[in-house]
Design an enzyme around this catalytic site. Structure first.
Site, PDB file in Angstrom:
ATOM      1  N   LEU A   1      -6.969   1.764  -1.499  1.00 57.47           N
ATOM      2  CA  LEU A   1      -8.050   1.948  -2.469  1.00 57.47           C
ATOM      3  C   LEU A   1      -7.746   3.042  -3.482  1.00 57.47           C
ATOM      4  CD1 LEU A   1     -10.917   1.717   0.195  1.00 57.47           C
ATOM      5  CD2 LEU A   1     -10.052  -0.139  -1.252  1.00 57.47           C
TER       6      LEU A   1
ATOM      7  N   ALA B   1      -7.323   6.314  -5.291  1.00 54.49           N
ATOM      8  CA  ALA B   1      -7.817   7.678  -5.079  1.00 54.49           C
ATOM      9  C   ALA B   1      -8.861   7.745  -3.962  1.00 54.49           C
ATOM     10  CB  ALA B   1      -8.395   8.229  -6.376  1.00 54.49           C
ATOM     11  N   ASP B   2      -9.441   6.571  -3.589  1.00 49.50           N
ATOM     12  CA  ASP B   2     -10.424   6.547  -2.496  1.00 49.50           C
ATOM     13  C   ASP B   2      -9.769   6.460  -1.127  1.00 49.50           C
ATOM     14  OD1 ASP B   2     -12.546   6.683  -4.268  1.00 49.50           O
ATOM     15  OD2 ASP B   2     -12.684   4.501  -4.467  1.00 49.50           O
TER      16      ASP B   2
ATOM     17  N   ASP C   1       3.480   0.963  -1.579  1.00 52.83           N
ATOM     18  CA  ASP C   1       4.712   0.755  -0.821  1.00 52.83           C
ATOM     19  C   ASP C   1       4.897   1.879   0.204  1.00 52.83           C
ATOM     20  OD1 ASP C   1       5.098  -1.420  -2.494  1.00 52.83           O
ATOM     21  OD2 ASP C   1       6.295  -0.249  -3.919  1.00 52.83           O
TER      22      ASP C   1
END
Lengths: 318, 318
Positions: free
Chosen positions: A223, A225-226, A254
């Site tokens: 996600l 930055a989440d 990756d």
């Protein structure tokens, strides 16, 4: 040994320019070329972590020979099937004003797509006998049957090793149906597969739930930055970085796949992986990739520092 | 046989995209790769005209091998000196909205620049014995002595054949001093060399006059849609296309150089070339290159039609 499968590897070319102006001639001030493709990036990150890795997939032609020679120079063992006429190029233009512009070639179709798929499956069956995990990442060259990632999941299942899958679109849909796979879609891939927008955590929870109902063993949604959300047979975890990390997000997924593969392959009891630890590792390593300007590299001191700073929360499955 | 010398050849890659948006990821819809570099373009145009040609210059590495194999496939004989570690790439992005954006790599320095220059001069001396003209076009790889084009002019002079020179900056300045050369600068190159803006025909006349005083045998200024102006020991001619030609101006100068080389090498009396005919041919062939989307190609039916439509005017030298 972890095997990474890259079906559509690339020569990643990076250009530096003061500003990219459509319509102009730019004399490039800096050029770099490196082996690329998502599976190749995963292999390079695993190698940087000191994990034994074999990079396999489809390759061929002079650019394929160059890519394999470069991996060898980095110390990454490769075992590609020479089925492509040529490995594609991806061009990334970094401007001094901070914008990054990418030009991705589609890849070259193999002369014999079915033969290429069968040769790769045979190669992977052989490698899987000595492997502790299989990672398949990235796009497929034109002409190759989109079920190939799902068939690679079946190879891993028969060998009794985990299969981490980071593919998009129809190959992802078919890999869900294969069962056994740990899927690692990002928000956009999840939304495309689910057919509905995936914004907040509630929507991620719902969409990953539907994927597991359709057959996925586990889904780890990356996600940005989440952080990431892992929906597994043992529960749901949400892991977040301590703060937004400025840098280049290409390659963060990756690095997350490399962390998951390394952790799953080191799990003492394969039926009960420590998912809280795995998501922590994945977020820390992923954030440490953002610090580096190019995909396939991680910043090991940042990774070690951030492992303790990632917040991990157990959620109630819905 | 005409020999073309390309000191810094290139693999020309052309990408097609709907629009080029800085900051975005573009999945390329069309990719083409072809042998490039200005001298290579001249060789391809001469070959298209049915003129016997040998493409020489500096090459090397896997991309050099590819370039030579492609020229062979086109039927163009090549005789490159393998002194570069690699041949550079130039990327041109054609957007469907009509803008063309170029990204030019600088080229790779030879491991032994002086050895590379000497090997090339030796190769050119040998080829010049069987040649009727020498063309040297384009940039130099980093590290190579900028006097090399001037030394190639001297090779042509000793062999008693014309030398057509389309280079820029310091190599152009040094080639002026070498004497003997037929220089083919465009307006910008002329202005850089002259140190003053070159806009209208009067300024072109004055700047080419100063070049001839400094040693050039003849100067053919290529002026885009305004045609070209030839200042020669026999007089000054201005040739104009019948109408502006829409299309891709890249490669128009290379076609003009090919026309001049072909005409000079077919001249019965080398002391009295028919400059009025030569400039007519050069403008017609140059305009026929603009019709083609890629450099190094000409449209032969347009060329034949335009030969009669070019206006040629003899000017009073000032």
């Amino acid at each position: 040994m972890i095997m990474t499968v890259t079906l559509n590897p690339a020569v990643d070319v990076t250009y530096r320019v003061p500003t990219l102006r459509p319509g102009d001639v730019h004399r490039i001030t800096g050029v770099e070329r490196r082996p690329g493709g998502k599976g190749v990036n995963v292999a390079r990150v695993l190698h940087a972590l000191g994990v034994e890795v074999v990079a396999t997939g489809l390759s061929g032609g002079p650019t394929g020979a160059w890519l394999e020679a470069e991996l060898d120079r980095y110390g990454v063992t490769s075992s590609f099937v020479p089925a492509l006429p040529e490995v594609r190029t991806t061009v990334t233009v970094h401007a001094d004003d901070g914008t990054t512009t990418s030009l991705w070639e589609p890849g070259h179709p193999p002369a014999d797509p079915a033969g290429a798929a069968n040769a790769l499956l045979e190669r992977c069956r052989r490698l899987a006998a000595g492997a502790s995990a299989l990672v398949v990442s990235g796009s497929l060259p034109p002409g190759v049957d989109q079920v190939l990632p799902a068939r690679l999941v079946a190879v891993a299942e028969r060998a009794g090793i985990p299969a981490i899958v980071d593919v998009d679109g129809e190959p992802l849909r078919l890999a869900v149906q294969a069962g056994h796979a740990v899927l690692m879609p990002n928000r956009d891939e999840l939304a495309r597969l689910d057919g509905a927008p995936v914004g907040g955590i509630d929507e991620v929870l719902a969409a990953t739930g539907r994927l597991c109902e359709r057959g996925a063993q586990a889904v780890i949604a990356t996600l940005g930055a989440d952080g990431l959300l892992a929906r597994t047979p043992l529960g749901v975890w949400l892991a977040r970085p301590p703060a937004p990390v400025p840098g280049n997000p290409t390659g963060a997924g990756d690095a997350a796949a490399a962390a998951v593969a390394a952790a799953l392959s080191a799990t003492a009891d394969p039926a009960r992986p420590d998912w809280a630890l795995i998501v922590r590792e994945a977020v820390a390593l992923s954030a440490s990739a953002v610090c580096r300007p190019v995909a396939g590299e991680v910043d090991l001191p940042s990774y070690r520092a951030w492992r303790d700073l990632v917040t991990v929360e157990r959620l109630e499955p819905q």
